[in-house]
Design a protein around this motif. Sequence first.
Motif, short mmCIF file in Angstrom:
data_model
loop_
_atom_site.label_atom_id
_atom_site.label_comp_id
_atom_site.label_asym_id
_atom_site.label_seq_id
_atom_site.Cartn_x
_atom_site.Cartn_y
_atom_site.Cartn_z
N PRO A 11 0.83 -1.20 0.00
CA PRO A 11 0.00 0.00 0.00
C PRO A 11 0.87 1.25 0.00
O PRO A 11 2.07 1.20 0.26
N SER A 12 0.26 2.38 -0.30
CA SER A 12 1.01 3.65 -0.32
C SER A 12 0.06 4.81 -0.05
O SER A 12 -1.16 4.66 -0.09
N VAL A 13 0.65 5.96 0.22
CA VAL A 13 -0.11 7.20 0.40
C VAL A 13 0.45 8.21 -0.60
O VAL A 13 1.65 8.45 -0.64
N ILE A 14 -0.43 8.80 -1.42
CA ILE A 14 -0.02 9.80 -2.41
C ILE A 14 -0.49 11.17 -1.93
O ILE A 14 -1.68 11.37 -1.67
N LEU A 15 0.44 12.10 -1.81
CA LEU A 15 0.14 13.46 -1.38
C LEU A 15 0.22 14.39 -2.59
O LEU A 15 1.26 14.47 -3.25
N GLU A 16 -0.84 15.11 -2.89
CA GLU A 16 -0.90 15.98 -4.07
C GLU A 16 -1.41 17.37 -3.68
O GLU A 16 -2.45 17.50 -3.05
N ARG A 17 -0.65 18.39 -4.04
CA ARG A 17 -0.99 19.74 -3.64
C ARG A 17 -2.20 20.32 -4.36
O ARG A 17 -2.86 21.22 -3.84
#
Length: 430
Positions: free
Chosen positions: A27-33
């Motif tokens: 799994p992963s976490v994607i951070l997008e501004r």
Amino acid sequence: MAPGPIIVGAGPSGLAVAASLRRLSVPSVILERSDGIAELWRHRTYDRLSLHLPKAFCQLPHLPFPSHLPTYPSKADFLCYLHSYAHHFSLHPFFGCTVVAAHFDPTESLWRVTTVSDLSLQSNPPSQWTWSDSLSESSHSTSEMGGLEVVEYVSPWLVVASGENAEPVVPELNGREEFKGSMLHSSKYRSGKEYKGKRVLVVGCGNSGMEMCLDLCECGAVPFMSVRSGVHVLPREMFGTSTFGLAMKLLKWLPVRLVDRFLLMVARMVIGNTEKYGLKRPEVGPVELKNATGKTPVLDVGALSQIKKGRIQIVPEVESLTSNGAKFVDERELEFDSVVFATGYKSNVPTWLKDTDFFSEDGKPKTPFPHGWKGDDGLYSVGFTGRGLLGASADAIKTALDIAESWKNYPESKHFILQTHPQGQANNVE
């Protein structure tokens, strides 16, 4: 703690590594501004843009472009592909989530990533897109009652996928305050229609600058293109196949300089001597120059024929702007109604990634290709090769495989808890 690696950026590079991780059950976490995926393509590109390379060289890992798309997909086609890609792999970035600082905590052997979340951008986008959807505007509503929230994410792995094109680059020209016409960076340019009948100076002669000049020309404007240094212009196709694809095949068997000699010989036969029109070629060949500096040759889509006809005029480097135009290094002065800076972008990594020697001051990995994808202490970079989507995809696969190996051996990998957040979700694996 984040339930896996933290990925900064939901552009093609971030999506590619998240999808590659998911296929490996990580799994992963994607951070997008921004308010959605592929912010550069949605909000900072001109309307007529299409991929300059065939789709086979631009698809992301594990999911090809649909067969019905043309060889060179349009901007809308590519955006639909990216949304379908995110849907196919069940990727759910946290939108409106700007990374303001990230550092490695040696006492805990963890990366600490501080974000400021814009709660007005927390609505989820539609779960699925169709090829007929309009993609010119944001796909979801924005609340007027939003606020800000500071959130810290923690993980043993940090993937920097914010890209080489995070922030526009605008040169500091003398006389900018005096110029009475309009000025904008190419990231704000959409169409030449609003410039009909106007004299427009385009500063920069890369693929974007050339294509914007063509667009201006076809919309009835009078474009001038400022060329500061040498530029390689090549036909987009040679012998019925893409120039890029042909070069890739030749490089499997021949040295770079021999491939360059062949490309330039064929280019001269197909499009003529570009130096006659003010487009001087660099002394180093196109492939060698690309490998050494990242400077991409221009693949002509029609601008050169307009240059030959005099409908696009080539001018030298700008020395300064004047109240009604520009002065050039050859001491000529010309009048213009507008100036468009097709001067590219830069990485913003140095503004938020702290206490690491992996990235240079210009925000790119110091280790040269093909080894610049992995740093120390669980730090990775995807999309900084200077080799487009093909290079980003290769880095994404290598990064995912490396993290997956660490994930299997990490003692607490099954006990991560996602930091509470009002929107989005982790890209969990069933």
